[in-house]
Design an enzyme around this catalytic site. Structure first.
Site, PDB file in Angstrom:
ATOM      1  N   SER A  52      43.316  53.446  39.879  1.00 22.86           N
ATOM      2  CA  SER A  52      44.119  53.286  38.672  1.00 22.86           C
ATOM      3  C   SER A  52      45.263  54.307  38.647  1.00 22.86           C
ATOM      4  O   SER A  52      46.121  54.275  39.526  1.00 22.86           O
ATOM      5  CB  SER A  52      43.211  53.395  37.436  1.00 22.86           C
ATOM      6  OG  SER A  52      43.836  52.881  36.296  1.00 22.86           O
ATOM      7  N   ASP A  90      42.908  49.244  42.283  1.00 26.49           N
ATOM      8  CA  ASP A  90      43.517  48.877  40.999  1.00 26.49           C
ATOM      9  C   ASP A  90      44.675  49.795  40.593  1.00 26.49           C
ATOM     10  O   ASP A  90      44.570  50.540  39.618  1.00 26.49           O
ATOM     11  CB  ASP A  90      42.456  48.908  39.892  1.00 26.49           C
ATOM     12  CG  ASP A  90      41.540  47.702  39.908  1.00 26.49           C
ATOM     13  OD1 ASP A  90      41.647  46.881  40.829  1.00 26.49           O
ATOM     14  OD2 ASP A  90      40.707  47.586  39.000  1.00 26.49           O
ATOM     15  N   HIS A 114      37.491  46.578  36.201  1.00 20.21           N
ATOM     16  CA  HIS A 114      38.311  47.732  36.550  1.00 20.21           C
ATOM     17  C   HIS A 114      37.471  48.964  36.878  1.00 20.21           C
ATOM     18  O   HIS A 114      37.884  49.806  37.675  1.00 20.21           O
ATOM     19  CB  HIS A 114      39.270  48.035  35.396  1.00 20.21           C
ATOM     20  CG  HIS A 114      40.260  49.116  35.669  1.00 20.21           C
ATOM     21  ND1 HIS A 114      41.049  49.156  36.805  1.00 20.21           N
ATOM     22  CD2 HIS A 114      40.604  50.223  34.948  1.00 20.21           C
ATOM     23  CE1 HIS A 114      41.834  50.221  36.770  1.00 20.21           C
ATOM     24  NE2 HIS A 114      41.582  50.884  35.664  1.00 20.21           N
TER      25      HIS A 114
END
Length: 438
Positions: A264, A291, A355
């Protein structure tokens, strides 16, 4: 609030699983002063007027292969760093003050207060002269470095060394800065409303990214010092009191195959650090990404080194406008641009994942999974199977970087140029959709 109530209902919790590779795993926490302490930006805290991003020390956890018969006299590391109350305060802050920190503290203590990481603390590196690839890992926004211990430990059990950073950029719920001979400093989560001058969220994230890059560069210097034979000096400066065997790590890290990695917002950092790679400050020649962030600022599109980007199904399947384009298309273009320059880059999606599937959270309790996301997939995959798939591709990518091999999913063609929703998982021979491949 529902999340916290559900946590308190889970009194029997699973322990974190042991690692499955050919080696046992050791871990060492390293925190040492940086050579050039400074304020990374001119951003200040409204409440105190102090610098918001002070680089004083760098903190990371090493995960590394060890002999199978190694035992440690030290207690294992807690999954939730101490004090838990500080972490609870940080999480409460991110909720906007809507939940009492004491209630969060009770939930965290019940959930994982005694949960430990199954790596042996401060034991010897695997003997011999073999060099191990070094992976520098950056956690996501709102996360702690310890929350990726399964992926890091699994990689170590397969012959890599992972340095999992703990950032002090206000993206973590909480951390402590420790310098020998000085009082401990608490650092908790920051929001854009906490800082001056006033700015939008993108500007705030870019400043946090500056802090993260400074920490990554500082961590790499420490790793280089260990590999150059200065492990004893690192141990002496380490405020965490570990690293008794680092003086034996000389020339044991394969610095020619340094890989930056992240999840992320951490993937934003990994990609950002590849500008002009390899560089003197960040001598990385490859990258593993999970991600890349959607609300963490723009992504660096200038990536020339081998790169693998692994999306969760949640990340690929939900359309997201991203600076005038769809996020999926931006990530795909980054990978295609990298592939044109090195012929060793991949972009793929792991079906049945959210996620947070790369983190330890789903292994502990599904309550954590339901807190972070309400995403549900038609393709059932267990948390342990999801992590096993992430580890397998990551390890195969390390092999591709080190010796040019293409194993497992990396040997497949790009059969899904665009993400496709699969309603019936029983027809699949693999849970991966490969979007970009050599």
């Amino acid at each position: 609030l529902f999340f916290l109530v559900s946590l308190l209902s889970h009194h029997v919790l699973s322990a974190l699983p042991n690692y499955t590779g050919q080696y046992s795993v050791g871990t060492i926490d390293v925190e040492v002063p940086v050579s050039d302490p400074r304020n990374v930006t001119d951003t200040t805290l409204k409440a105190t007027g102090q610098a918001a991003f002070q680089l004083q020390t760098v903190l990371f956890s090493l995960y590394y292969p060890i002999p199978s018969n190694q035992n440690s006299s030290k207690a294992p590391h807690f999954w939730l760093p101490r004090p838990i109350s500080l972490v609870a305060d940080g999480i409460a802050k991110t909720t906007g003050g809507g939940v009492d920190p004491a209630f969060i503290l009770g939930a965290l203590t019940t959930l994982a207060g005694n949960l430990t990481i199954p790596a042996k603390v401060d034991v010897s590196l695997l003997g011999g002269s073999a060099q191990f690839p070094i992976l520098m890992f950056s956690p996501g926004d709102g996360s702690l470095g310890t929350w990726y211990s399964n992926w890091a430990g699994e990689m170590a059990s397969r012959g890599s060394v992972v340095a999992a950073l703990q950032h002090r950029d206000g993206s973590s719920p909480a951390t402590q800065v420790m310098i020998k001979g000085h009082p401990t400093q608490n650092v908790t989560a920051l929001t854009v409303d906490d800082i001056s001058p006033s700015m939008n969220n993108t500007q705030f994230k870019l400043r946090q990214l500056q802090m993260r890059q400074a920490e990554l560069e500082a961590a790499i210097i420490v790793v280089q010092n260990i590999n150059n034979g200065s492990g004893a000096a690192v141990t002496a400066a380490n405020s965490r009191g570990e690293g008794q065997g680092l003086y034996l790590w000389k020339n044991r890290l394969d610095m020619q195959h340094m890989i930056v990695s992240g999840h992320s917002f951490g993937s934003n950092l990994a990609l950002q650090s590849l500008k002009g790679a390899p560089s003197t400050a960040i001598p990385a020649n490859a990258s593993i990404n999970f991600d890349p962030g959607k609300d963490s600022g723009p992504l660096n599109t200038d990536v020339s080194v081998p790169t693998v980007i692994m999306d969760s199904e949640e990340w690929s399947s939900i359309p997201t406008e991203f600076y005038g384009q769809q996020h999926f298309d931006v990530v795909k273009d980054i990978t295609l641009g990298s592939l044109k320059q090195n012929n060793e880059s991949w972009f793929m999606t792991l079906l049945g994942t959210s996620h947070v599937s790369i983190t330890d959270a789903p292994l502990i309790t599904t309550s954590l999974l339901s807190f972070f996301t309400n995403f549900t997939s038609k393709i059932p995959i267990s948390p342990s199977a999801a992590l096993a798939n992430y580890v397998s591709v990551s390890n195969d990518f390390v092999g591709a970087v080190v010796n040019g091999s293409r194993m497992g999913e990396l040997a497949r063609s790009a059969s899904y140029p665009e993400f496709k929703i699969i309603p019936n998982g029983t027809i699949l021979t693999s849970p991966w959709e490969i979007h970009v491949a050599p």
